[in-house]
Design a protein around this motif. Structure first.
Motif, PDB file in Angstrom:
ATOM      1  N   ASP A  52       0.785  -1.237   0.000  1.00  0.00           N
ATOM      2  CA  ASP A  52       0.000   0.000   0.000  1.00  0.00           C
ATOM      3  C   ASP A  52       0.817   1.287   0.000  1.00  0.00           C
ATOM      4  OD1 ASP A  52      -2.300  -1.564   0.131  1.00  0.00           O
ATOM      5  OD2 ASP A  52      -2.262  -1.603   2.321  1.00  0.00           O
ATOM      6  N   ALA A  53       2.095   1.229   0.376  1.00  0.00           N
ATOM      7  CA  ALA A  53       2.820   2.498   0.563  1.00  0.00           C
ATOM      8  C   ALA A  53       4.328   2.284   0.515  1.00  0.00           C
ATOM      9  CB  ALA A  53       2.444   3.115   1.908  1.00  0.00           C
ATOM     10  N   TYR A  54       5.029   3.417   0.466  1.00  0.00           N
ATOM     11  CA  TYR A  54       6.474   3.470   0.654  1.00  0.00           C
ATOM     12  C   TYR A  54       6.711   4.115   2.010  1.00  0.00           C
ATOM     13  CZ  TYR A  54       6.675   2.691  -4.337  1.00  0.00           C
ATOM     14  OH  TYR A  54       6.508   2.161  -5.590  1.00  0.00           O
ATOM     15  N   ARG A  55       7.734   3.628   2.707  1.00  0.00           N
ATOM     16  CA  ARG A  55       8.044   4.171   4.027  1.00  0.00           C
ATOM     17  C   ARG A  55       9.530   4.495   4.058  1.00  0.00           C
ATOM     18  NH1 ARG A  55       8.089   0.760   9.329  1.00  0.00           N
ATOM     19  NH2 ARG A  55       8.436   2.396  10.836  1.00  0.00           N
ATOM     20  N   LEU A  56       9.849   5.742   4.343  1.00  0.00           N
ATOM     21  CA  LEU A  56      11.231   6.192   4.431  1.00  0.00           C
ATOM     22  C   LEU A  56      11.553   6.522   5.873  1.00  0.00           C
ATOM     23  CD1 LEU A  56      10.073   7.240   1.505  1.00  0.00           C
ATOM     24  CD2 LEU A  56      12.334   8.235   1.406  1.00  0.00           C
ATOM     25  N   VAL A 114       1.926   7.733  -6.782  1.00  0.00           N
ATOM     26  CA  VAL A 114       1.630   7.805  -5.358  1.00  0.00           C
ATOM     27  C   VAL A 114       0.494   8.783  -5.113  1.00  0.00           C
ATOM     28  CG1 VAL A 114       3.961   7.168  -4.633  1.00  0.00           C
ATOM     29  CG2 VAL A 114       3.393   9.565  -4.971  1.00  0.00           C
ATOM     30  N   ASN A 115      -0.107   8.661  -3.946  1.00  0.00           N
ATOM     31  CA  ASN A 115      -1.174   9.562  -3.521  1.00  0.00           C
ATOM     32  C   ASN A 115      -0.541  10.675  -2.687  1.00  0.00           C
ATOM     33  OD1 ASN A 115      -3.378  10.825  -2.430  1.00  0.00           O
ATOM     34  ND2 ASN A 115      -4.211   9.006  -1.422  1.00  0.00           N
ATOM     35  N   GLY A 116      -0.270  11.801  -3.327  1.00  0.00           N
ATOM     36  CA  GLY A 116       0.397  12.912  -2.658  1.00  0.00           C
ATOM     37  C   GLY A 116      -0.399  13.508  -1.519  1.00  0.00           C
ATOM     38  N   ASP A 117      -1.723  13.390  -1.560  1.00  0.00           N
ATOM     39  CA  ASP A 117      -2.559  13.955  -0.501  1.00  0.00           C
ATOM     40  C   ASP A 117      -2.498  13.137   0.790  1.00  0.00           C
ATOM     41  OD1 ASP A 117      -3.366  15.972  -2.213  1.00  0.00           O
ATOM     42  OD2 ASP A 117      -5.104  14.827  -2.935  1.00  0.00           O
ATOM     43  N   GLY A 118      -2.075  11.894   0.704  1.00  0.00           N
ATOM     44  CA  GLY A 118      -2.069  11.034   1.889  1.00  0.00           C
ATOM     45  C   GLY A 118      -0.721  10.895   2.560  1.00  0.00           C
ATOM     46  N   PRO A 133       1.584   6.869   0.564  1.00  0.00           N
ATOM     47  CA  PRO A 133       0.703   5.819   0.051  1.00  0.00           C
ATOM     48  C   PRO A 133       0.749   5.742  -1.478  1.00  0.00           C
ATOM     49  CG  PRO A 133      -0.575   7.679   0.848  1.00  0.00           C
ATOM     50  CD  PRO A 133       0.853   7.982   1.141  1.00  0.00           C
ATOM     51  N   LYS A 134       0.624   4.522  -1.997  1.00  0.00           N
ATOM     52  CA  LYS A 134       0.575   4.329  -3.441  1.00  0.00           C
ATOM     53  C   LYS A 134      -0.805   4.730  -3.954  1.00  0.00           C
ATOM     54  CE  LYS A 134       3.761   0.425  -3.592  1.00  0.00           C
ATOM     55  NZ  LYS A 134       3.884  -1.019  -3.898  1.00  0.00           N
ATOM     56  N   LYS A 139      -1.472  -0.128  -7.011  1.00  0.00           N
ATOM     57  CA  LYS A 139      -1.566  -1.250  -6.078  1.00  0.00           C
ATOM     58  C   LYS A 139      -1.842  -2.539  -6.853  1.00  0.00           C
ATOM     59  CE  LYS A 139      -3.275   1.569  -2.290  1.00  0.00           C
ATOM     60  NZ  LYS A 139      -4.407   1.861  -1.418  1.00  0.00           N
ATOM     61  N   PRO A 140      -1.241  -3.639  -6.420  1.00  0.00           N
ATOM     62  CA  PRO A 140      -1.498  -4.913  -7.108  1.00  0.00           C
ATOM     63  C   PRO A 140      -2.938  -5.366  -6.895  1.00  0.00           C
ATOM     64  CG  PRO A 140      -0.084  -5.235  -5.199  1.00  0.00           C
ATOM     65  CD  PRO A 140      -0.294  -3.769  -5.334  1.00  0.00           C
ATOM     66  N   ARG A 141      -3.497  -5.949  -7.938  1.00  0.00           N
ATOM     67  CA  ARG A 141      -4.872  -6.450  -7.859  1.00  0.00           C
ATOM     68  C   ARG A 141      -4.881  -7.921  -8.193  1.00  0.00           C
ATOM     69  NH1 ARG A 141      -5.484  -1.784 -11.074  1.00  0.00           N
ATOM     70  NH2 ARG A 141      -6.326  -0.072  -9.896  1.00  0.00           N
TER      71      ARG A 141
END
Length: 146
Positions: A52-56, A114-118, A133-134, A139-141
């Motif tokens: 769901d996301a990237y984390r730095l 990515v979802n810049g707002d989140g 967040p991606k 996102k994979p489906r």
């Protein structure tokens, strides 16, 4: 016969010296010194990817929230800031300065939309955590076979 020119670097020259000579120089305090402002500082960053996301996670000891700037533009996350040398203390009073100071800037190109707002950022105990967040289309489906 052509010779290549190589720029002389005093730090590299010092490290290439014989180990015994370096031992005596370090014992007697004759190591090459660098100006504090002249050293570059690049904080280390770990990057994790989930579904769901990237984390730095960036190590930024000695900084406050006000010293850090985070921007996201065109799937490029930019982290910048500055660690300032204590102005109240004279450099001459230090016996040794190993920590680096100054400005830094790191940019990370994210591979998917990515979802810049989140985007969320938290700063605790000198570690900055940024969660990006991606976008739904990245996102994979799971696709059912009919």
């Amino acid at each position: 016969m052509l010779n290549n020119m190589t720029r002389w670097n005093p730090t590299v020259a010092y490290l290439n010296r014989e180990p015994i000579a370096r031992l005596f120089e370090s014992f007697f305090g004759e190591q090459p010194t660098e100006e504090v402002a002249g050293r570059g500082w690049v904080p280390p960053v770990d990057i994790q990817e989930t579904e769901d996301a990237y984390r730095l996670l960036a190590e930024l000891p000695g900084l406050t929230r006000d010293d850090i700037e985070i921007t996201l533009e065109n799937n490029v996350l930019r982290l910048s800031g500055e660690r300032k040398f204590e102005k109240d203390v004279q450099k001459e009073s230090y016996q040794r300065i190993e920590r680096t100071y100054g400005s830094f800037a790191r940019s990370f190109a994210l591979p998917h939309q990515v979802n810049g707002d989140g985007v969320q950022a938290a700063f605790e105990n000198g570690v900055l955590t940024i969660t990006v967040p991606k976008a739904d289309q990245a996102k994979p489906r799971k696709i059912a076979i009919s």
